[in-house]
Enzyme design. Structure first.
Site, PDB file in Angstrom:
ATOM      1  N   LYS A  12      -0.351  -8.846   4.711  1.00 51.92           N
ATOM      2  CA  LYS A  12       0.419  -8.091   5.720  1.00 51.92           C
ATOM      3  C   LYS A  12      -0.532  -7.242   6.553  1.00 51.92           C
ATOM      4  O   LYS A  12      -1.580  -6.806   6.072  1.00 51.92           O
ATOM      5  CB  LYS A  12       1.513  -7.216   5.082  1.00 51.92           C
ATOM      6  CG  LYS A  12       1.062  -5.914   4.385  1.00 51.92           C
ATOM      7  CD  LYS A  12       1.304  -4.661   5.194  1.00 51.92           C
ATOM      8  CE  LYS A  12       0.132  -3.739   5.226  1.00 51.92           C
ATOM      9  NZ  LYS A  12      -0.154  -2.730   4.337  1.00 51.92           N
ATOM     10  N   GLY A  99      -6.993  -3.405   3.346  1.00 49.57           N
ATOM     11  CA  GLY A  99      -5.815  -2.900   4.051  1.00 49.57           C
ATOM     12  C   GLY A  99      -4.850  -4.013   4.402  1.00 49.57           C
ATOM     13  O   GLY A  99      -4.081  -3.920   5.352  1.00 49.57           O
ATOM     14  N   ALA A 101      -2.904  -5.591   1.860  1.00 52.56           N
ATOM     15  CA  ALA A 101      -1.938  -5.690   0.758  1.00 52.56           C
ATOM     16  C   ALA A 101      -2.130  -6.939  -0.102  1.00 52.56           C
ATOM     17  O   ALA A 101      -1.167  -7.526  -0.588  1.00 52.56           O
ATOM     18  CB  ALA A 101      -0.500  -5.622   1.291  1.00 52.56           C
ATOM     19  N   GLY A 102      -3.382  -7.334  -0.302  1.00 53.87           N
ATOM     20  CA  GLY A 102      -3.684  -8.541  -1.074  1.00 53.87           C
ATOM     21  C   GLY A 102      -3.136  -8.505  -2.499  1.00 53.87           C
ATOM     22  O   GLY A 102      -2.567  -9.489  -2.976  1.00 53.87           O
ATOM     23  N   GLY A 103      -3.300  -7.398  -3.172  1.00 52.68           N
ATOM     24  CA  GLY A 103      -2.797  -7.276  -4.542  1.00 52.68           C
ATOM     25  C   GLY A 103      -1.275  -7.255  -4.571  1.00 52.68           C
ATOM     26  O   GLY A 103      -0.639  -7.900  -5.414  1.00 52.68           O
ATOM     27  N   ASP A 137       3.867  -1.395  -1.221  1.00 50.04           N
ATOM     28  CA  ASP A 137       3.931  -2.535  -0.295  1.00 50.04           C
ATOM     29  C   ASP A 137       4.642  -3.745  -0.892  1.00 50.04           C
ATOM     30  O   ASP A 137       4.905  -4.722  -0.180  1.00 50.04           O
ATOM     31  CB  ASP A 137       2.509  -2.976   0.104  1.00 50.04           C
ATOM     32  CG  ASP A 137       1.881  -2.045   1.130  1.00 50.04           C
ATOM     33  OD1 ASP A 137       2.632  -1.294   1.791  1.00 50.04           O
ATOM     34  OD2 ASP A 137       0.645  -2.063   1.264  1.00 50.04           O
TER      35      ASP A 137
HETATM   36  P1  ATP Z   1      -3.326  -1.981   0.364  1.00 48.94           P
HETATM   37  O1  ATP Z   1      -3.390  -2.310   1.805  1.00 48.94           O
HETATM   38  O2  ATP Z   1      -1.995  -2.312  -0.277  1.00 48.94           O
HETATM   39  O3  ATP Z   1      -3.834  -0.648  -0.009  1.00 48.94           O
HETATM   40  P2  ATP Z   1      -5.693  -3.468  -0.004  1.00 48.94           P
HETATM   41  O4  ATP Z   1      -5.515  -4.757   0.713  1.00 48.94           O
HETATM   42  O5  ATP Z   1      -6.479  -2.403   0.661  1.00 48.94           O
HETATM   43  O6  ATP Z   1      -4.272  -2.977  -0.414  1.00 48.94           O
HETATM   44  P3  ATP Z   1      -6.156  -4.915  -2.388  1.00 48.94           P
HETATM   45  O7  ATP Z   1      -6.842  -6.117  -1.876  1.00 48.94           O
HETATM   46  O8  ATP Z   1      -4.732  -5.045  -2.764  1.00 48.94           O
HETATM   47  O9  ATP Z   1      -6.343  -3.715  -1.378  1.00 48.94           O
HETATM   48  O10 ATP Z   1      -7.028  -4.404  -3.623  1.00 48.94           O
HETATM   49  C1  ATP Z   1      -7.140  -3.091  -3.981  1.00 48.94           C
HETATM   50  C2  ATP Z   1      -7.607  -3.007  -5.441  1.00 48.94           C
HETATM   51  O11 ATP Z   1      -6.631  -3.610  -6.285  1.00 48.94           O
HETATM   52  C3  ATP Z   1      -8.914  -3.698  -5.723  1.00 48.94           C
HETATM   53  O12 ATP Z   1      -9.796  -2.729  -6.230  1.00 48.94           O
HETATM   54  C4  ATP Z   1      -8.619  -4.748  -6.767  1.00 48.94           C
HETATM   55  O13 ATP Z   1      -9.562  -4.755  -7.820  1.00 48.94           O
HETATM   56  C5  ATP Z   1      -7.251  -4.360  -7.316  1.00 48.94           C
HETATM   57  N1  ATP Z   1      -6.406  -5.553  -7.581  1.00 48.94           N
HETATM   58  C6  ATP Z   1      -5.629  -5.745  -8.649  1.00 48.94           C
HETATM   59  N2  ATP Z   1      -4.991  -6.917  -8.585  1.00 48.94           N
HETATM   60  C7  ATP Z   1      -5.373  -7.523  -7.456  1.00 48.94           C
HETATM   61  C8  ATP Z   1      -5.041  -8.765  -6.833  1.00 48.94           C
HETATM   62  N3  ATP Z   1      -4.194  -9.651  -7.392  1.00 48.94           N
HETATM   63  N4  ATP Z   1      -5.604  -9.026  -5.643  1.00 48.94           N
HETATM   64  C9  ATP Z   1      -6.440  -8.138  -5.061  1.00 48.94           C
HETATM   65  N5  ATP Z   1      -6.787  -6.960  -5.608  1.00 48.94           N
HETATM   66  C10 ATP Z   1      -6.262  -6.643  -6.800  1.00 48.94           C
END
Ligand code: ATP
Length: 285
Positions: A12, A99, A101-103, A137
């Site tokens: 997202k 940023g 929302a991969g997790g 998210d």
């Molecule tokens: P958001 O925008 O929701 O803050 P983000 O995209 O910045 O998320 P993510 O990629 O979701 O960040 O990862 C943030 C942290 O979550 C990482 O330090 C990672 O180790 C942890 N994490 C746990 N599970 C997952 C997953 N399935 N995919 C990615 N990161 C994960």
């Protein structure tokens, strides 16, 4: 009952992000237009074994109970007293800590998949409510499409499918912690905050110029201080013809919106040699 299932988990972006005050529960009150994009992970679920097990092609995410996909599975398995094990394979394509929302999207896909694999009969709203326990998210990632998000991101109003946005996403070689960015954020230092009502009016009229004028992100200034590359990338995308460039979420990913796929592609050809992680993306409905 099905034994195996494959689910797409789209990333997202935030087309607008307005950060209001900090709430008593520690979360910030938000107002944001969230949009799913074509960049996505693939999740494969397979019933069997004794426990929940995670495997991934990426070495950058945890393969234990720290993984948000594991947490999502465990939550449903406990709630519904499911005894059988589950193997979760995550094909990671979404950059981490970007940023995007991969997790959260992996967690959402796992919940949607388990609901199907085990015939739990949960409706979208029920899944979204349970998903909020995993992260702010997750409800949006379950709902999908494009929406205005309020509260901590879980009070969602879906917008009708509008323009297909053609974009270029560039991630600097840097990870930003969402928590650290929010801790540095000061509302009074924001110059130009998004007008979500005006964005939605333009969206409903398919007015790309109008809606890009209202794409703003309150966190951009703070994140640029921590990662100056964000500003450099924004300038490059603008010079390559983007109608608008904006950081997504708490960064550091930057998106450039282009008038057409061809223009986005041309810009991609010119910038991909400079940054390892560049993606041609479009909105995903
Ligand atoms: P958001 O925008 O929701 O803050 P983000 O995209 O910045 O998320 P993510 O990629 O979701 O960040 O990862 C943030 C942290 O979550 C990482 O330090 C990672 O180790 C942890 N994490 C746990 N599970 C997952 C997953 N399935 N995919 C990615 N990161 C994960």
């Amino acid at each position: 009952m099905k034994k195996q299932l494959e689910i797409e988990a789209p990333a997202k972006i935030n087309l607008t992000l307005k950060v209001l005050g900090k709430r008593a529960d520690g979360y910030h009150e938000l107002e944001s237009i969230m949009q799913q994009i074509s960049l996505r992970d693939k999740i494969i679920l397979e019933r069997g074994g004794q426990a929940i097990k995670i495997k991934s092609n990426s070495h950058m995410i945890p393969e234990d109970e720290e993984n948000l996909a594991y947490k999502a599975a465990q939550l449903l398995y406990t709630k519904f007293s499911i005894k059988e094990g589950l193997r979760i394979y995550i094909e990671k394509n979404i950059p981490i800590g970007a940023g995007l929302a991969g997790g959260s999207t992996d967690a959402a896909a796992v919940m949607i998949g388990i609901n199907d694999l085990h015939n739990l009969g949960l409706g979208k709203n029920e899944l979204m409510e349970i998903g909020l326990n995993i992260g702010s998210d997750v409800p949006f990632c379950i709902m999908g499409g494009i929406a205005l998000a309020k509260g901590r991101g879980e009070v969602l109003t879906a917008l009708n499918k509008g323009l297909q946005l053609e974009m270029l996403l560039v991630k600097p070689d840097y990870q930003l912690s969402t928590g650290a960015v929010y801790r540095e954020f000061k509302r009074e230092r924001v110059n130009q905050s998004p007008d979500n009502k005006a964005f939605i009016e333009a969206w409903l009229k398919y007015d790309i110029i109008g809606l890009t004028q209202h794409m703003q992100n309150d966190l951009e200034t703070v994140s640029i201080k921590m990662c100056p590359d964000i500003k450099i990338i924004k300038n490059k995308l603008n010079a390559l013809g983007a109608i608008k460039s904006l950081m997504s979420g708490s960064g550091p990913s930057v998106i450039g919106v282009f008038a057409s796929y061809e223009e986005a592609r041309e810009a991609w050809e010119r910038i991909k040699g400079q940054y390892k992680e560049t993606y041609l993306i479009s909105s995903y409905n």
